[in-house]
Enzyme design. Sequence first.
Site: not given
Ligand code: AMP
Length: 286
Positions: A90, A239
């Site tokens: 992404k 995750r």
């Molecule tokens: P990412 O950077 O997208 O991999 O997100 C890292 C972590 O942030 C995820 O594992 C969740 O714990 C939290 N997170 C990110 N986006 C969301 C979302 N839309 N809703 C809830 N938690 C989120």
Amino acid sequence: MASCCSLSFSTVSSKPNKPYSSPISSSLQLPITSQLPFSKKNSLYSNHTLLQTQCRKTQSPDCPSFLVVGSAKKQEPLRVMISGAPASGKGTQCELIIKKYDLVHIAAGDLLRAEIAAGTENGRRAKEYMDKGQLVPNEIVVTIVKERLMRPDSQEKGWLLDGYPRSLSQAVALKEFQPDLFILLEVPEEILVERVVGRRLDPVTGRIYHLKYSPPETDEIAARLTQRFDDTEEKVKLRLHTHHQNVESVLSMYKDTIFQVDGSVSKEEVFAQIDGALAQFLEAKE
Ligand code: AMP
């Protein structure tokens, strides 16, 4: 007024309503995109153009002049959502998309990490969930994302929302923010785990490296690389579990705009598919 023109939102368009045909192979597509370029909202401009033309032809005094003003309305900016499991690419695709389409990149994970870095109460609470690979509660995420979407730059330039919504309730909470295109990157799980555990960040340039597939160019860069606290094998499996649990219900909200892409091929090939779909959408919107 009815004698010269009638306003209908059905299928009036200055272009033929051709079915959307994606540049990706049919095995990668969801059966949804036939209406993609011609939403009711998008056909509004075409209706006005048609009405103007008809009024000029008939030269009827009943024809309303405000229609001419309406036809000059600026086209709405592009709104895109991108979704995929951790390390599905992404971030890389977002960089390429915003570079070409000049959208505001809004990544929910980055917004949460910024809260953590700023030492806010929201950040402290969010980290408890992020440490466990769980979703941060809606009362924290929804407000932060909504506030960012509402800012003038997002409204004027258009936005690319990354990592939101991650559950049906999040999609419902911001249902007024409907995307023109919902991109879903699909990558097999074994590739995802390998990508995550080797992923490193250069805190100076913000560039993402992979120890095996995209190693740092110099020893100096290698020495300063950091790893995200949740990029371990144990946490990525949690995750991924969370992602799989929620993805189907999220997709159900965006059936008409989903564009499913095989994210296991090179970043250039993935981008070519996304770029093709966005270009086709914009062309149809014109
Ligand atoms: P990412 O950077 O997208 O991999 O997100 C890292 C972590 O942030 C995820 O594992 C969740 O714990 C939290 N997170 C990110 N986006 C969301 C979302 N839309 N809703 C809830 N938690 C989120």
